[in-house]
Design an enzyme around this catalytic site. Structure first.
Site, PDB file in Angstrom:
ATOM      1  CE1 TYR A 101      -3.288   2.928   1.169  1.00 24.62           C
ATOM      2  CE2 TYR A 101      -1.619   3.343   2.847  1.00 24.62           C
ATOM      3  CZ  TYR A 101      -2.741   3.742   2.146  1.00 24.62           C
ATOM      4  OH  TYR A 101      -3.313   4.952   2.427  1.00 24.62           O
TER       5      TYR A 101
HETATM    6  C1  UGA Z   1      -3.773   4.279   8.811  1.00 25.14           C
HETATM    7  C2  UGA Z   1      -4.735   4.106   7.633  1.00 25.14           C
HETATM    8  O1  UGA Z   1      -5.513   2.927   7.803  1.00 25.14           O
HETATM    9  C3  UGA Z   1      -4.021   4.081   6.309  1.00 25.14           C
HETATM   10  O2  UGA Z   1      -4.979   4.075   5.265  1.00 25.14           O
HETATM   11  C4  UGA Z   1      -3.135   5.299   6.221  1.00 25.14           C
HETATM   12  O3  UGA Z   1      -2.470   5.335   5.037  1.00 25.14           O
HETATM   13  C5  UGA Z   1      -2.162   5.312   7.377  1.00 25.14           C
HETATM   14  O4  UGA Z   1      -2.908   5.380   8.584  1.00 25.14           O
HETATM   15  C6  UGA Z   1      -1.251   6.507   7.324  1.00 25.14           C
HETATM   16  O5  UGA Z   1      -0.931   7.116   8.338  1.00 25.14           O
HETATM   17  O6  UGA Z   1      -0.796   6.814   6.250  1.00 25.14           O
HETATM   18  P1  UGA Z   1      -2.711   2.653  10.537  1.00 25.14           P
HETATM   19  O7  UGA Z   1      -1.787   3.579  11.231  1.00 25.14           O
HETATM   20  O8  UGA Z   1      -2.321   1.215  10.459  1.00 25.14           O
HETATM   21  O9  UGA Z   1      -3.009   3.107   9.042  1.00 25.14           O
HETATM   22  O10 UGA Z   1      -4.142   2.852  11.228  1.00 25.14           O
HETATM   23  P2  UGA Z   1      -5.031   2.111  12.299  1.00 25.14           P
HETATM   24  O11 UGA Z   1      -5.985   1.189  11.640  1.00 25.14           O
HETATM   25  O12 UGA Z   1      -5.599   3.190  13.157  1.00 25.14           O
HETATM   26  O13 UGA Z   1      -4.029   1.210  13.163  1.00 25.14           O
HETATM   27  C7  UGA Z   1      -3.204   1.723  14.178  1.00 25.14           C
HETATM   28  C8  UGA Z   1      -2.561   0.564  14.911  1.00 25.14           C
HETATM   29  O14 UGA Z   1      -3.586  -0.218  15.562  1.00 25.14           O
HETATM   30  C9  UGA Z   1      -1.806  -0.413  14.024  1.00 25.14           C
HETATM   31  O15 UGA Z   1      -0.619  -0.819  14.668  1.00 25.14           O
HETATM   32  C10 UGA Z   1      -2.752  -1.599  13.879  1.00 25.14           C
HETATM   33  O16 UGA Z   1      -2.095  -2.838  13.679  1.00 25.14           O
HETATM   34  C11 UGA Z   1      -3.465  -1.588  15.213  1.00 25.14           C
HETATM   35  N1  UGA Z   1      -4.821  -2.185  15.161  1.00 25.14           N
HETATM   36  C12 UGA Z   1      -5.685  -1.870  14.159  1.00 25.14           C
HETATM   37  C13 UGA Z   1      -5.179  -3.065  16.146  1.00 25.14           C
HETATM   38  O17 UGA Z   1      -4.397  -3.385  17.066  1.00 25.14           O
HETATM   39  N2  UGA Z   1      -6.441  -3.593  16.117  1.00 25.14           N
HETATM   40  C14 UGA Z   1      -7.347  -3.291  15.150  1.00 25.14           C
HETATM   41  O18 UGA Z   1      -8.491  -3.803  15.184  1.00 25.14           O
HETATM   42  C15 UGA Z   1      -6.969  -2.391  14.135  1.00 25.14           C
END
Ligand code: UGA
Length: 314
Positions: free
Chosen positions: A149
């Protein structure tokens, strides 16, 4: 202003469109209503935009005739894309390439022909950095994505800068750092955690919970977009848009526990592939060039996000 907002039914696109309309601008919203998540949520997002200043074009950016749509637009906010860091491995990569890279290239070509266009704002992502060499990360640090991505978001960002340097197209790329707030996508951590809290269910926690994110409130991201359209910045500029939070998932869970009044139960899982351990952005350049700085703290922003989730469950 007359603006095209791509991905107008999505989380950031619909929030930005609502603000543009409230500010008295005209919006052409383009959205394909792809089924990455429940399309009913996207319908709900656009329903509140209805009115004489909003035109919804339900179509695919890979095939729609862009020239007539852009003929009288002065700004494009390109928020559409295939999101989801964790789903971008394997066979679905073609979807990411098409939705993130090919669509951006097609829009840039059409933007070159648009007679009135004065700014093309691209929604880039902190995922271009991967596990960054330094924190807070600056735009000068070498991007090195750790998910397919992130590779596609970086490729599209390079296309924007390339069209700026080759053809003088007035692009600005904003690298959003984990955006949250009301209407956040249902696959993202905060909406999942807050919904679990409202329903009294356990949450799924990937990794140790010590991973750190620079969470950014959606209202601040919208403000950065508006400034990117109005301020005089060099074509091809790339800017971090980071909330400055430096918060671990365990700290987030603590705040949610306080908001909901009962502690979340955790189902723990291994870290998922492509998940960076830490993001943290230096937004000084956005401050210097746009006069932008984040204004909503994680406590305030999570309270607003919780209010939105809790109201839906009332
Ligand atoms: C987010 C967005 O989903 C992406 O589309 C975007 O590009 C990215 O931010 C960005 O900053 O550019 P992410 O930081 O992974 O990605 O967002 P979250 O879904 O809020 O996850 C944050 C953390 O929580 C991650 O470490 C993930 O693994 C964790 N998480 C997520 C969990 O522990 N449980 C969940 O149910 C979902």
């Amino acid at each position: 202003m007359k603006a095209m907002v791509t991905g107008a039914a999505g989380f950031v696109g619909s929030t930005l469109s609502a603000q543009l309309l409230a500010d008295g601008h005209e919006v052409v919203g383009v959205d394909a209503f792809t089924p990455y998540y429940d399309v009913a949520l996207k319908r709900e997002n656009v329903r509140r935009l209805a009115g004489p200043a909003f035109r919804l074009v339900e179509d695919d950016l890979l095939t729609v005739d862009l020239d007539p749509l852009l003929a009288d637009c002065d700004v494009v906010f390109h928020e559409a894309g295939q999101p989801g860091v964790r789903d971008s491995w394997g066979g679905d990569f073609a979807t990411y390439l098409e939705a993130n890279v090919r669509v951006t290239q097609r829009l840039l070509e059409a933007a070159r022909r648009a007679p009135m266009l004065r700014r093309f704002v691209y929604a880039s992502s902190s995922s271009v950095y991967g596990d960054a060499p330094a924190y807070p990360t600056t735009e000068e640090d070498r991007p090195s994505p750790v998910s397919p991505y992130g590779v596609t978001k970086l490729a599209a960002e390079h296309l924007c800068s390339l069209y700026a340097s080759n053809f003088g197209l007035p692009t600005v790329s904003l690298r959003y750092f984990t955006v949250y707030g009301p209407r956040q996508r249902p696959d993202m951590a905060f909406t999942r955690f807050l919904t679990a809290a409202a329903e009294g269910r356990p949450i799924e926690l990937y990794g140790s919970g010590e991973q750190i994110r620079d969470f950014t409130f959606v209202g601040d991201v919208v403000a950065a977009n508006l400034l990117a359209a109005s301020e005089d910045v060099p074509s091809g500029t790339v800017l971090n848009v980071a909330g400055g939070t430096n918060t671990s998932m365990l700290e987030v869970i603590d705040i949610i526990n306080r908001l909901s009044g009962s502690p979340l139960a955790l189902n723990r899982h291994p870290r998922s592939d492509g998940d960076v351990f830490r993001t943290g952005g230096d937004s000084s350049l956005a401050r210097e060039l746009l006069g932008w700085k984040p204004s909503v703290s994680i406590e305030e922003g999570l309270a607003l996000h919780w209010e939105w989730v809790a109201t839906r469950h009332a």
